[in-house]
Design a protein around this motif. Structure first.
Motif, PDB file in Angstrom:
ATOM      1  N   UNK A  28       0.910  -1.136   0.040  1.00  0.00           N
ATOM      2  CA  UNK A  28      -0.134  -0.031   0.131  1.00  0.00           C
ATOM      3  C   UNK A  28       0.992   1.292   0.004  1.00  0.00           C
ATOM      4  N   UNK A  29       2.323   1.105  -0.227  1.00  0.00           N
ATOM      5  CA  UNK A  29       3.132   2.212   0.067  1.00  0.00           C
ATOM      6  C   UNK A  29       3.128   3.297  -1.217  1.00  0.00           C
ATOM      7  N   UNK A  30       2.325   2.914  -2.448  1.00  0.00           N
ATOM      8  CA  UNK A  30       2.374   3.862  -3.461  1.00  0.00           C
ATOM      9  C   UNK A  30       0.794   4.699  -3.300  1.00  0.00           C
ATOM     10  N   UNK A  31      -0.039   4.238  -2.183  1.00  0.00           N
ATOM     11  CA  UNK A  31      -1.271   4.963  -2.264  1.00  0.00           C
ATOM     12  C   UNK A  31      -1.011   6.336  -1.617  1.00  0.00           C
ATOM     13  N   UNK A  32      -1.768   7.207  -2.246  1.00  0.00           N
ATOM     14  CA  UNK A  32      -1.726   8.629  -1.602  1.00  0.00           C
ATOM     15  C   UNK A  32      -2.129   8.689   0.021  1.00  0.00           C
ATOM     16  N   UNK A 215      -8.920   3.784  -9.807  1.00  0.00           N
ATOM     17  CA  UNK A 215      -9.582   5.135 -10.369  1.00  0.00           C
ATOM     18  C   UNK A 215      -9.747   6.236  -9.238  1.00  0.00           C
ATOM     19  N   UNK A 216      -9.845   5.572  -7.876  1.00  0.00           N
ATOM     20  CA  UNK A 216      -9.793   6.419  -6.869  1.00  0.00           C
ATOM     21  C   UNK A 216      -8.452   7.196  -6.657  1.00  0.00           C
ATOM     22  N   UNK A 217      -7.386   6.430  -6.807  1.00  0.00           N
ATOM     23  CA  UNK A 217      -5.973   6.716  -6.415  1.00  0.00           C
ATOM     24  C   UNK A 217      -5.893   7.929  -7.540  1.00  0.00           C
ATOM     25  N   UNK A 218      -6.183   7.566  -8.650  1.00  0.00           N
ATOM     26  CA  UNK A 218      -6.054   8.568  -9.931  1.00  0.00           C
ATOM     27  C   UNK A 218      -6.712   9.896  -9.797  1.00  0.00           C
ATOM     28  N   UNK A 219      -8.026   9.688  -9.417  1.00  0.00           N
ATOM     29  CA  UNK A 219      -8.694  10.936  -9.152  1.00  0.00           C
ATOM     30  C   UNK A 219      -8.341  11.671  -8.001  1.00  0.00           C
ATOM     31  N   UNK A 220      -7.844  11.214  -6.971  1.00  0.00           N
ATOM     32  CA  UNK A 220      -7.191  11.964  -5.810  1.00  0.00           C
ATOM     33  C   UNK A 220      -5.870  12.756  -6.149  1.00  0.00           C
ATOM     34  N   UNK A 221      -5.109  11.965  -7.052  1.00  0.00           N
ATOM     35  CA  UNK A 221      -3.995  12.515  -7.295  1.00  0.00           C
ATOM     36  C   UNK A 221      -4.101  13.714  -8.197  1.00  0.00           C
ATOM     37  N   UNK A 222      -5.004  13.557  -9.251  1.00  0.00           N
ATOM     38  CA  UNK A 222      -5.320  14.724 -10.150  1.00  0.00           C
ATOM     39  C   UNK A 222      -5.810  15.865  -9.477  1.00  0.00           C
ATOM     40  N   UNK A 223      -6.589  15.609  -8.418  1.00  0.00           N
ATOM     41  CA  UNK A 223      -7.163  16.595  -7.571  1.00  0.00           C
ATOM     42  C   UNK A 223      -6.169  17.448  -6.939  1.00  0.00           C
ATOM     43  N   UNK A 224      -5.064  16.660  -6.127  1.00  0.00           N
ATOM     44  CA  UNK A 224      -4.135  17.364  -5.656  1.00  0.00           C
ATOM     45  C   UNK A 224      -3.262  18.353  -6.371  1.00  0.00           C
ATOM     46  N   UNK A 225      -2.864  17.679  -7.799  1.00  0.00           N
ATOM     47  CA  UNK A 225      -2.378  18.584  -8.666  1.00  0.00           C
ATOM     48  C   UNK A 225      -2.936  19.725  -9.205  1.00  0.00           C
ATOM     49  N   UNK A 234     -12.756  20.069 -11.600  1.00  0.00           N
ATOM     50  CA  UNK A 234     -13.781  19.689 -12.536  1.00  0.00           C
ATOM     51  C   UNK A 234     -14.783  18.650 -11.925  1.00  0.00           C
ATOM     52  N   UNK A 235     -16.269  19.165 -12.072  1.00  0.00           N
ATOM     53  CA  UNK A 235     -16.876  18.304 -11.533  1.00  0.00           C
ATOM     54  C   UNK A 235     -17.434  17.217 -12.520  1.00  0.00           C
ATOM     55  N   UNK A 236     -17.682  15.975 -12.150  1.00  0.00           N
ATOM     56  CA  UNK A 236     -17.763  14.716 -12.836  1.00  0.00           C
ATOM     57  C   UNK A 236     -19.244  14.819 -13.461  1.00  0.00           C
ATOM     58  N   UNK A 237     -19.435  14.358 -14.679  1.00  0.00           N
ATOM     59  CA  UNK A 237     -20.738  14.376 -15.168  1.00  0.00           C
ATOM     60  C   UNK A 237     -21.638  13.038 -14.606  1.00  0.00           C
ATOM     61  N   UNK A 238     -22.701  13.253 -14.033  1.00  0.00           N
ATOM     62  CA  UNK A 238     -23.564  12.251 -13.589  1.00  0.00           C
ATOM     63  C   UNK A 238     -23.944  11.301 -14.359  1.00  0.00           C
ATOM     64  N   UNK A 239     -23.636   9.966 -14.032  1.00  0.00           N
ATOM     65  CA  UNK A 239     -23.936   8.954 -14.956  1.00  0.00           C
ATOM     66  C   UNK A 239     -25.437   8.474 -14.835  1.00  0.00           C
ATOM     67  N   UNK A 240     -26.159   8.314 -15.763  1.00  0.00           N
ATOM     68  CA  UNK A 240     -27.561   8.034 -15.734  1.00  0.00           C
ATOM     69  C   UNK A 240     -27.615   6.481 -15.697  1.00  0.00           C
ATOM     70  N   UNK A 241     -28.215   6.026 -14.756  1.00  0.00           N
ATOM     71  CA  UNK A 241     -28.545   4.627 -14.486  1.00  0.00           C
ATOM     72  C   UNK A 241     -29.907   4.123 -14.957  1.00  0.00           C
TER      73      UNK A 241
END
Length: 280
Positions: A28-32, A215-225, A234-241
């Motif tokens: 788990x060392x690579x996780x934010x 995807x969680x780690x990628x999204x958080x890393x992008x948010x920090x950057x 950016x706000x994610x587009x809501x996915x219609x189910x």
């Protein structure tokens, strides 16, 4: 540089003994990681234990373990008392039973560790054990004290080496009966089952770990950057189910989409082959 061993001991099969090391196979060392911050001051927040009755902080030396009784009282366990009853490690990973590799329900799997020979002198005995297990297509059940707990491990050949997976105890794995007992006994047949089989067939593939992104780690890393750069996230587009109202229609649409994907791949492959022929 070789990874640091988390355990050193002896792998034994009867009188055959081999010094080995265990290395964590999952990290788990690579996780934010985050700290808890006071929004107003920007300072880090530290946790402290407090007495549940008077609210006063409790010092580390006054903290002990306690087992709650049905009447609400506690049996106090002093750290030295706990230490005295914990099994002592003899640093031996003894394989007592061999079973078929697929004999253990994967629900019992907990955490994997690579098993490596401790030094060059251990390499021959290590290779002998690994190759014999590989030839017989078996895994070994072994027990040892790991992190102050007696653990059961499943040891298997893995590539050019071996891997040991700690197993959950029987009482730690919940029975599936309480989860599945209310599922209706429905038998599906005819066109619906044929369509489902067809969809599965068009989506057959192989497990490639590199294709699955965290995807969680990628999204958080992008948010920090983004915040470091002073930009607004950016706000994610809501996915219609959509709710499935007609199971047969959903199956037919899925089967059609799967066939389309397959045809698309075939055409692309044909074009690629044509380009290669021209290039040749």
């Amino acid at each position: 540089m070789a990874a640091r061993a988390i355990w050193r001991g002896l792998l034994s099969v009867g009188e055959l003994i081999c010094p080995v090391t265990l290395h964590g196979a999952a990290s788990e060392g690579e996780r934010i990681s985050f700290h808890i911050i006071n929004r107003e001051t920007g300072h880090r927040v530290r946790r402290r234990f407090v007495d549940s009755e008077n609210g006063k902080p409790v010092e580390d030396e006054d903290i002990v373990k306690g087992y709650e009784m049905p009447d609400g009282d506690f049996v106090i366990l002093d750290p030295e008392e706990v230490k005295a009853v914990v099994p002592k490690s003899d640093k031996r990973l003894e394989m007592q039973t061999f079973i078929a590799c697929n004999d253990v329900d994967t629900t019992f799997f907990e955490r994997p560790y690579f098993v490596a020979p401790a030094d060059e002198d251990a390499a021959e005995a290590y290779a002998l054990i690994r190759e014999a297990m590989e030839e017989k297509k078996v895994a070994g059940l072994a027990r040892t004290v790991l992190f102050r707990r007696v653990r059961t491990l499943l040891v298997r050949p893995h590539g050019e080496g071996m891997i040991a997976t700690t197993l959950n105890f029987d009482y730690e794995v919940r029975s599936d009966t309480e989860i599945f007992e209310e599922i209706s006994d429905i038998r599906v047949s005819g066109e619906m089952l044929d369509l489902a089989r067809h969809i599965i067939k068009t989506k057959m593939g192989r497990f490639e770990p590199s294709e699955f992104d965290d995807r969680y780690e990628q999204a958080v890393a992008e948010l920090v950057k983004t915040k470091l750069a002073g930009r607004k996230p950016k706000k994610l587009r809501k996915v219609e189910t959509g709710k499935v109202t007609d199971l047969m229609e959903a199956l037919r649409r899925s089967a059609g989409a799967g066939a389309g994907e397959k045809r698309g791949k075939t055409k692309a492959t044909g074009r690629e082959a044509g380009r290669r022929r021209k290039a040749g």
